[in-house]
Design a protein around this motif. Structure first.
Motif, PDB file in Angstrom:
ATOM      1  N   ASP A   1       0.808  -6.964   3.104  1.00  0.00           N
ATOM      2  CA  ASP A   1      -0.653  -6.678   3.221  1.00  0.00           C
ATOM      3  C   ASP A   1      -1.112  -6.398   4.834  1.00  0.00           C
ATOM      4  O   ASP A   1      -2.300  -6.145   5.227  1.00  0.00           O
TER       5      ASP A   1
ATOM      6  N   SER B   1      -0.941   4.087  -1.878  1.00  0.00           N
ATOM      7  CA  SER B   1      -1.739   2.915  -2.758  1.00  0.00           C
ATOM      8  C   SER B   1      -2.724   3.376  -3.731  1.00  0.00           C
ATOM      9  O   SER B   1      -3.582   4.089  -3.564  1.00  0.00           O
TER      10      SER B   1
ATOM     11  N   ASP C   1       0.590  -1.286  -0.030  1.00  0.00           N
ATOM     12  CA  ASP C   1       0.258   0.053  -0.020  1.00  0.00           C
ATOM     13  C   ASP C   1       0.902   1.189   0.077  1.00  0.00           C
ATOM     14  O   ASP C   1       0.393   2.444   0.023  1.00  0.00           O
TER      15      ASP C   1
ATOM     16  N   ARG D   1      -4.435   0.820  -4.345  1.00  0.00           N
ATOM     17  CA  ARG D   1      -5.455  -0.446  -4.124  1.00  0.00           C
ATOM     18  C   ARG D   1      -6.258   0.308  -2.945  1.00  0.00           C
ATOM     19  O   ARG D   1      -7.524  -0.136  -2.583  1.00  0.00           O
TER      20      ARG D   1
END
Ligand SMILES: *Cc1c(COP(=O)(O)O)cnc(C)c1O
Length: 369
Positions: free
Chosen positions: A309, A355, A276, A357
């Protein structure tokens, strides 16, 4: 849709009203000089379109990007703005410069020639290197240009620029030596506007402001702990607490077992990691402290290595920590520069690495229509 609804583990909130306040604060500090905005690298990671829209609405008229494609994105939201491309000009960029109405920052003699050949009369900037040895014409080349009036006139510079190497260190003698050289250069180009200061340069005082200042990082609320009044927090990153668990004193935690629990510890495991953009070097070991996060408003130090993660933190003694709750990675309670320092880097790198994401949420500035 919120991060919760989408199933995201990391949520980034970007406060555009705070961005606007920071720009206004810098503009007040810099007046009567004009205050531009540096929005390269996707506006330091926060998103170029929303950042430029908010800054334009606040009155910002001049933007700096690194690359023409970034300039194209600025143009879409700021049709009237002046847009300078810091990384210069090549002949094969002619179409985009023309179509988008971009101004190159000419850093080499060859690019001055290319611009005057391909876009004669198109406005540009000249950047001269005054000691950093990064990008820009040498002083010798700049003076050479003065002796070629036809070339200079075709290149049509409107702005004379240089960049400070050590502005974040106010007592560094390079600041004065660069200022002195820049003043001498400016005398050779009396018809051009002049620009020397980045964010830190603005804080060096009015001598450094000239006609236009170029803040980047300060707009985004990082790097200036010494500021009075302090800058507003623009970016807040939060990660979801996936699990709360207990570990015993002496047990290892994380990859490599490089960290051992110093006491019986309540551990929260967060849904964020180096994938991230949360820097892996911000982790801790038995030898070194790492960064910290904020859980329920209290500091929770990182435990062990950061995974792709996942991040483990120490929440011993913090009441009411529950799975599914959110921890602040940086924001109002955790200055981004503290996290960066723990990883041996600067807020700039943390911001620009944010990030893709993550779920992003924009808090809009009030519309004054
Ligand atoms: C990136 C950049 C800036 C902005 O610097 P900050 O330290 O982020 O304020 C200003 N001028 C030039 C030439 C730059 O490359």
């Amino acid at each position: 849709m919120s991060a919760k609804e989408r199933g995201g583990g990391l949520s980034i909130t970007i406060d555009l009203a705070a961005l606007t306040r920071n720009w206004q604060q810098l503009a007040e500090l810099s007046a009567p000089a004009e205050t531009g905005a540096v929005v390269k690298a996707d506006a330091y990671g926060i998103g170029i379109e929303p950042a430029v829209a908010a800054l334009s609405a606040a009155g910002c008229r001049t933007f700096f990007v690194a690359l023409p494609d970034e300039g194209r994105r600025v143009r879409e939201v700021a049709p009237e703005a002046v847009i300078y491309v810091l990384n210069g000009f090549f002949a094969d960029w002619t179409d985009v410069f023309r179509a988008v109405d971009l101004r190159p920052v000419l850093n080499t003699f060859a690019s001055v020639e290319a611009w005057s050949a391909h876009c004669p009369g198109g406005p540009s900037a000249l950047q001269v290197d005054t000691g950093m040895n990064r990008l820009g014409l040498s002083v010798h080349e700049a003076l050479e240009l003065v002796r070629h009036p036809a070339l200079l006139s075709a290149a049509s510079p409107r702005l004379l620029m240089s960049h400070l190497a050590c502005a974040d260190d106010p007592i560094n003698p390079m600041n004065l030596s660069q200022l002195t050289l820049f003043r001498e250069l400016r005398a050779e180009f009396p018809e051009l506007k002049a620009s020397l200061a980045n964010s830190a340069g603005i804080h060096l005082g009015a001598d450094f402001h000239f006609d236009l200042v170029r803040p980047g990082i300060a707009l985004y609320g990082a790097e200036f702990a010494q500021d009075e009044p302090p800058l507003a927090t623009v970016v807040t990153a939060r990660a979801r607490i996936l699990q709360v668990r207990d570990g015993n004193a002496g047990e290892p935690i994380g990859y490599g077992a490089t960290k051992h629990l110093e006491r019986d510890t309540r551990i929260a495991v967060l849904s964020a990691g180096y994938a991230d953009g949360y820097l892996r070097l911000a982790g801790s070991s038995d030898q070194r402290h790492g960064a910290y996060v904020a859980v329920r408003g209290r500091q929770a130090p990182l435990l062990g290595r950061i995974s792709m993660d996942l991040i483990a933190v120490d929440v011993t003694g913090i009441v009411g920590v529950i799975e599914g709750d959110w921890a602040e990675l940086f924001g109002a309670n955790v200055p981004i520069d503290d996290v960066a320092r723990a990883a041996g880097t600067i807020g700039y790198e943390l911001l620009t690495g944010l990030s893709r994401r993550a779920e992003r949420r924009y808090l809009s500035p009030p519309t004054n229509a």
